[in-house]
Write an enzyme that holds these catalytic residues in place. Sequence first.
Site, PDB file in Angstrom:
ATOM      1  N   ASP A 221       0.858  -1.083  -0.071  1.00  0.00           N
ATOM      2  CA  ASP A 221      -0.131   0.066   0.082  1.00  0.00           C
ATOM      3  C   ASP A 221       0.788   1.104  -0.031  1.00  0.00           C
ATOM      4  OD1 ASP A 221       0.859   0.153   2.677  1.00  0.00           O
ATOM      5  OD2 ASP A 221      -0.850   0.397   3.451  1.00  0.00           O
TER       6      ASP A 221
ATOM      7  N   HIS B 284       6.413 -31.398   9.516  1.00  0.00           N
ATOM      8  CA  HIS B 284       6.131 -30.077   9.294  1.00  0.00           C
ATOM      9  C   HIS B 284       4.910 -29.951   8.105  1.00  0.00           C
ATOM     10  CE1 HIS B 284       8.779 -28.611  11.938  1.00  0.00           C
ATOM     11  NE2 HIS B 284      10.035 -28.957  11.314  1.00  0.00           N
TER      12      HIS B 284
ATOM     13  N   THR C  91       2.587  -1.947   8.878  1.00  0.00           N
ATOM     14  CA  THR C  91       2.872  -3.044   9.911  1.00  0.00           C
ATOM     15  C   THR C  91       3.223  -4.247   9.288  1.00  0.00           C
ATOM     16  OG1 THR C  91       0.639  -3.290  10.443  1.00  0.00           O
ATOM     17  CG2 THR C  91       1.687  -1.595  11.527  1.00  0.00           C
TER      18      THR C  91
ATOM     19  N   HIS D  95       9.608 -24.585   8.427  1.00  0.00           N
ATOM     20  CA  HIS D  95       8.360 -25.011   9.348  1.00  0.00           C
ATOM     21  C   HIS D  95       6.892 -24.895   8.576  1.00  0.00           C
ATOM     22  CE1 HIS D  95      10.747 -25.877  13.315  1.00  0.00           C
ATOM     23  NE2 HIS D  95      11.405 -25.926  12.277  1.00  0.00           N
TER      24      HIS D  95
ATOM     25  N   CYS E 138       3.238  -3.277   3.931  1.00  0.00           N
ATOM     26  CA  CYS E 138       2.133  -2.184   4.487  1.00  0.00           C
ATOM     27  C   CYS E 138       2.890  -1.394   5.451  1.00  0.00           C
ATOM     28  CB  CYS E 138       0.845  -2.519   4.719  1.00  0.00           C
ATOM     29  SG  CYS E 138       0.601  -3.677   6.034  1.00  0.00           S
TER      30      CYS E 138
HETATM   31  O1  LIG Z   1      -2.033  -2.964   8.509  1.00  0.00           O
HETATM   32  C1  LIG Z   1      -2.144  -2.145   7.812  1.00  0.00           C
HETATM   33  C2  LIG Z   1      -0.956  -0.967   7.405  1.00  0.00           C
HETATM   34  O2  LIG Z   1      -0.237  -1.158   8.317  1.00  0.00           O
HETATM   35  C3  LIG Z   1      -1.486  -0.041   6.724  1.00  0.00           C
HETATM   36  O3  LIG Z   1      -0.234   0.123   6.017  1.00  0.00           O
HETATM   37  C4  LIG Z   1      -1.848   1.273   7.548  1.00  0.00           C
HETATM   38  O4  LIG Z   1      -3.043   0.939   8.415  1.00  0.00           O
HETATM   39  C5  LIG Z   1      -1.956   2.564   6.957  1.00  0.00           C
HETATM   40  O5  LIG Z   1      -2.272   3.507   7.726  1.00  0.00           O
HETATM   41  P1  LIG Z   1      -2.617   4.821   7.307  1.00  0.00           P
HETATM   42  O6  LIG Z   1      -3.644   4.755   6.370  1.00  0.00           O
HETATM   43  O7  LIG Z   1      -2.740   5.921   8.562  1.00  0.00           O
HETATM   44  O8  LIG Z   1      -1.111   5.525   6.281  1.00  0.00           O
END
Ligand SMILES: O=C[C@H](O)[C@H](O)[C@H](O)COP(=O)(O)O
Length: 322
Positions: A182, A307, A241, A272, A239
């Site tokens: 993203d 596994h 996180t 695994h 993304c």
């Molecule tokens: O899990 C979701 C991700 O970390 C997204 O990248 C995050 O939620 C995006 O946040 P924002 O729209 O505040 O940049």
Amino acid sequence: MPKLLFVCTGNTCRSPMARFLLEKMLSQNKDLNKKWEIDSAGIAAFPGGKASDNAVRVLGEEGIDLTGHLSKQVDGDLIKDVDIILTMTINHKDMLLDNFPEAKGKVYTLKEFAGQAENPDVSDPFGQSLEIYRQTRDEIKKYLQKIMGKLNYYNSEEGIEGMVENNIKRGDIDMKIAIGSDHAGYEMKQEIIKLLDELGYDVSDMGTDSDESVDYPDFAYKVASGVASGEYDRGLLVCGTGIGMSIAANKVEGVRAALCHDVFSARAARNHNNANVLALGSRVIGIGLAKEIVKTWLEAGFDGDRHERRVNKITRIERGEY
Ligand SMILES: O=C[C@H](O)[C@H](O)[C@H](O)COP(=O)(O)O
């Protein structure tokens, strides 16, 4: 000369098609220096039966004459004599292992040997239309293409385990990778693409194409469904996180997405869990560590054995069969 045995049910359609197609492909491939003896058999075959008419026809379209084929039953002597057994379905594999436990370590479904653990069956065209036989032939051909390189790397000392291990490493197969992010992961994705290009991987960028705000499930779905369908061997998702990407990707059947922010977990996710998608958080770790994690994850192999039993249970859970 090493020997490979294809196994299906009656040895009149799928396994003879696989055998004769592979023989032709091997004879035409100048890059392969290893010679293989290929055979086929059935777990419930009538000895001496001919190949089905439609199998003869669709292989005829490939310039292959299947009319001389005579079906035969798998038996202990055949099993003992071969180096690799490739079955058309997971049931064939299970039945072989039940009846011939000594085959352990050399039996795979064709698709799993080709690197596709999900949907491992080539279904039976027996009694169906010519078009279905064509589809089966083409499906078998597609996976035979994928195992050609592996056959070339076979080493009798390492046996099948060594070969599979070697061939999931970079350079041994043309691993196709899909990558997506993203807006939050965009910059890190671009850096990872550069790394993959330098390392010689075949990588397809599924977006996003800027740091303008977008929704991560859109990109998680593109990458995950590309991996689940077999179009790509592995997927990478970034993304902020990595959490949203991994949650979304894991909703796609056949995907095992692992969120890893250290090298140990990245390796274990392959060894695994046979993770086919890696998720990273650009707001959690820096690009240096991210690159190490990506490299480790791409080069590590699945350990199988206990596994495999556990991963198969995950598959059964997602199919509602547990
Ligand atoms: O899990 C979701 C991700 O970390 C997204 O990248 C995050 O939620 C995006 O946040 P924002 O729209 O505040 O940049």
